[in-house]
Design an enzyme around this catalytic site. Structure first.
Site, mmCIF file in Angstrom:
data_model
loop_
_atom_site.group_PDB
_atom_site.id
_atom_site.type_symbol
_atom_site.label_atom_id
_atom_site.label_comp_id
_atom_site.label_asym_id
_atom_site.label_seq_id
_atom_site.Cartn_x
_atom_site.Cartn_y
_atom_site.Cartn_z
ATOM 1 N N SER A 143 74.601 63.996 19.199
ATOM 2 C CA SER A 143 73.829 64.412 18.010
ATOM 3 C C SER A 143 74.466 63.793 16.781
ATOM 4 O O SER A 143 75.655 63.469 16.777
ATOM 5 C CB SER A 143 73.864 65.939 17.875
ATOM 6 O OG SER A 143 73.356 66.336 16.615
ATOM 7 N N TYR A 156 79.408 73.458 17.520
ATOM 8 C CA TYR A 156 78.358 72.492 17.859
ATOM 9 C C TYR A 156 78.768 71.098 17.373
ATOM 10 O O TYR A 156 78.718 70.130 18.128
ATOM 11 C CB TYR A 156 77.022 72.919 17.245
ATOM 12 C CG TYR A 156 75.868 72.038 17.675
ATOM 13 C CD1 TYR A 156 75.302 72.174 18.929
ATOM 14 C CD2 TYR A 156 75.359 71.063 16.821
ATOM 15 C CE1 TYR A 156 74.250 71.354 19.344
ATOM 16 C CE2 TYR A 156 74.306 70.246 17.218
ATOM 17 C CZ TYR A 156 73.751 70.397 18.474
ATOM 18 O OH TYR A 156 72.713 69.577 18.882
HETATM 19 N N1 LIG Z 1 66.533 69.337 18.838
HETATM 20 C C1 LIG Z 1 67.321 68.631 18.027
HETATM 21 O O1 LIG Z 1 67.080 68.532 16.809
HETATM 22 C C2 LIG Z 1 68.511 67.906 18.572
HETATM 23 C C3 LIG Z 1 69.161 66.976 17.746
HETATM 24 C C4 LIG Z 1 70.254 66.299 18.217
HETATM 25 C C5 LIG Z 1 70.700 66.513 19.497
HETATM 26 N N2 LIG Z 1 70.069 67.418 20.297
HETATM 27 C C6 LIG Z 1 70.584 67.629 21.644
HETATM 28 O O2 LIG Z 1 69.560 67.354 22.572
HETATM 29 C C7 LIG Z 1 69.823 68.046 23.785
HETATM 30 C C8 LIG Z 1 68.553 68.752 24.239
HETATM 31 O O3 LIG Z 1 68.250 69.781 23.296
HETATM 32 P P1 LIG Z 1 66.769 70.202 22.905
HETATM 33 O O4 LIG Z 1 66.634 70.033 21.459
HETATM 34 O O5 LIG Z 1 65.797 69.528 23.816
HETATM 35 O O6 LIG Z 1 66.860 71.770 23.166
HETATM 36 P P2 LIG Z 1 66.157 72.722 24.208
HETATM 37 O O7 LIG Z 1 64.691 72.553 24.176
HETATM 38 O O8 LIG Z 1 66.747 74.049 23.938
HETATM 39 O O9 LIG Z 1 66.654 72.176 25.615
HETATM 40 C C9 LIG Z 1 67.925 72.444 26.131
HETATM 41 C C10 LIG Z 1 67.867 72.288 27.632
HETATM 42 O O10 LIG Z 1 69.166 72.549 28.184
HETATM 43 C C11 LIG Z 1 69.033 73.515 29.226
HETATM 44 N N3 LIG Z 1 70.268 74.264 29.342
HETATM 45 C C12 LIG Z 1 70.895 75.003 28.391
HETATM 46 N N4 LIG Z 1 72.039 75.500 28.863
HETATM 47 C C13 LIG Z 1 72.152 75.067 30.139
HETATM 48 C C14 LIG Z 1 73.123 75.226 31.141
HETATM 49 N N5 LIG Z 1 74.236 75.958 30.931
HETATM 50 N N6 LIG Z 1 72.940 74.627 32.334
HETATM 51 C C15 LIG Z 1 71.815 73.903 32.565
HETATM 52 N N7 LIG Z 1 70.863 73.699 31.647
HETATM 53 C C16 LIG Z 1 71.026 74.293 30.457
HETATM 54 C C17 LIG Z 1 67.843 74.358 28.818
HETATM 55 O O11 LIG Z 1 67.221 74.932 29.928
HETATM 56 P P3 LIG Z 1 67.377 76.439 30.401
HETATM 57 O O12 LIG Z 1 67.169 77.306 29.211
HETATM 58 O O13 LIG Z 1 66.340 76.526 31.458
HETATM 59 O O14 LIG Z 1 68.757 76.507 30.955
HETATM 60 C C18 LIG Z 1 66.912 73.272 28.278
HETATM 61 O O15 LIG Z 1 66.243 72.633 29.324
HETATM 62 C C19 LIG Z 1 70.992 68.990 23.490
HETATM 63 O O16 LIG Z 1 72.187 68.422 23.965
HETATM 64 C C20 LIG Z 1 71.002 69.042 21.977
HETATM 65 O O17 LIG Z 1 72.273 69.382 21.471
HETATM 66 C C21 LIG Z 1 68.982 68.129 19.868
#
Ligand SMILES: NC(=O)c1ccc[n+]([C@@H]2O[C@H](COP(=O)([O-])OP(=O)(O)OC[C@H]3O[C@@H](n4cnc5c(N)ncnc54)[C@H](OP(=O)(O)O)[C@@H]3O)[C@@H](O)[C@H]2O)c1
Length: 263
Positions: A143, A156
């Site tokens: 990120s 984070y």
């Molecule tokens: N959204 C943003 O603005 C943004 C920006 C920069 C980086 N990111 C990064 O992008 C990645 C994806 O995030 P997202 O934005 O797509 O969020 P999200 O929709 O909340 O997705 C997170 C995913 O991780 C899974 N997860 C969480 N804890 C887990 C665990 N302990 N074991 C296995 N699976 C787990 C969740 O599934 P379950 O709930 O089914 O476990 C979900 O599928 C993350 O690393 C986040 O930090 C996001």
């Protein structure tokens, strides 16, 4: 775009992981997907199968090193591995992050990445090189938070800085083995993670657009992929400020969803 025939994605039950799975899905493609929520994971699996992919969905916690290693090894050979799983939580303005938040964020966002990528590297080193000369491709979803020590989200930001630096540094040696490693540093993407944010999110992007940008970056063998570039530049500049000044400025922003369980 490279057509990957076998890919593994952690955290594919929603957001960026789900969007990546859907773009990759097609006839002749095998997808290994994990998440903790069985219902949401199955919904992604069904959508990918509907596009013609063979899908193996596994309910798995990436903090469980043994279970993740066994899953990765059984899935191989793999052309693409995406360590995407991440959780976030904040302390709220002026409040301290709880110990539970800090420990869960490091367990998932740092250990969870190592638990996925280390066995993937070992697996790929034993694979034959493909037509492109690659043995495999590994993406770590870090990120832009890696660039800014934001007072509202210490763990984070620190966890993302750790996996970003580790990925970029490891990528050098991995390239000699024919493995492409990319640290992906997105800005704000519209997913469950940002749904709680009650502050302006410059450059907010849809997850399917982010997935397309990520796959182009992997095809180009980028070691670090930062998008949108102008938000990345602002984050880098904020990170260059003296800590007291950056803390005062970044501390003005409302924290992530304060004092909630990390999600
Ligand atoms: N959204 C943003 O603005 C943004 C920006 C920069 C980086 N990111 C990064 O992008 C990645 C994806 O995030 P997202 O934005 O797509 O969020 P999200 O929709 O909340 O997705 C997170 C995913 O991780 C899974 N997860 C969480 N804890 C887990 C665990 N302990 N074991 C296995 N699976 C787990 C969740 O599934 P379950 O709930 O089914 O476990 C979900 O599928 C993350 O690393 C986040 O930090 C996001």
């Amino acid at each position: 775009m490279i057509a990957y025939r076998a890919a593994l994605i952690t955290g594919a039950s929603s957001g960026i992981g789900r969007a990546l799975a859907l773009v990759l899905a097609g006839p002749g493609v095998t997808l290994h997907l994990c998440g903790r929520n069985a219902e949401r994971l199955q919904a992604t699996a069904d959508a990918c199968a509907g596009r013609g992919a063979t899908v193996h969905a596994r309910v798995l916690d990436v903090a469980d090193a043994g279970a993740v290693a066994a899953w990765v090894n059984a899935a191989g050979p793999l052309e693409l591995v995406v360590a995407n799983t991440g959780i976030s939580a904040g302390s709220g303005r002026g409040a301290a992050e709880t110990e539970a938040q800090a420990r869960s964020i490091f367990a998932v966002n740092v250990d969870g990445v190592l638990n996925t990528v280390l066995p993937a590297l070992n697996l790929m080193r034993r694979q034959e090189r493909g037509a492109s000369g690659r043995r495999g491709t590994i993406a770590v979803i870090a990120s832009m938070a890696a660039f800014t020590p934001t007072p509202g989200a210490p763990s984070y930001c620190a966890g993302k800085a750790a996996v970003d630096t580790w990925t970029v540094a490891t990528a050098h040696g991995a390239a000699r083995d024919g493995i492409v490693m990319t640290s992906v540093c997105p800005g704000y993407i519209r997913t469950a993670m940002t749904a709680h944010n009650r502050f302006p999110m410059p450059g907010l992007m849809e997850a399917d657009r982010a997935a397309a940008i990520i796959l182009r970056g992997l095809a180009a063998s980028r070691r670090r992929l930062v998008f949108p570039w102008w938000v990345g530049l602002a984050a880098r500049l904020a990170g260059l400020l003296p800590p007291r000044l950056s803390g005062a400025l970044l501390g003005l922003a409302p924290g992530k969803h304060a004092l909630l369980d990390p999600t």
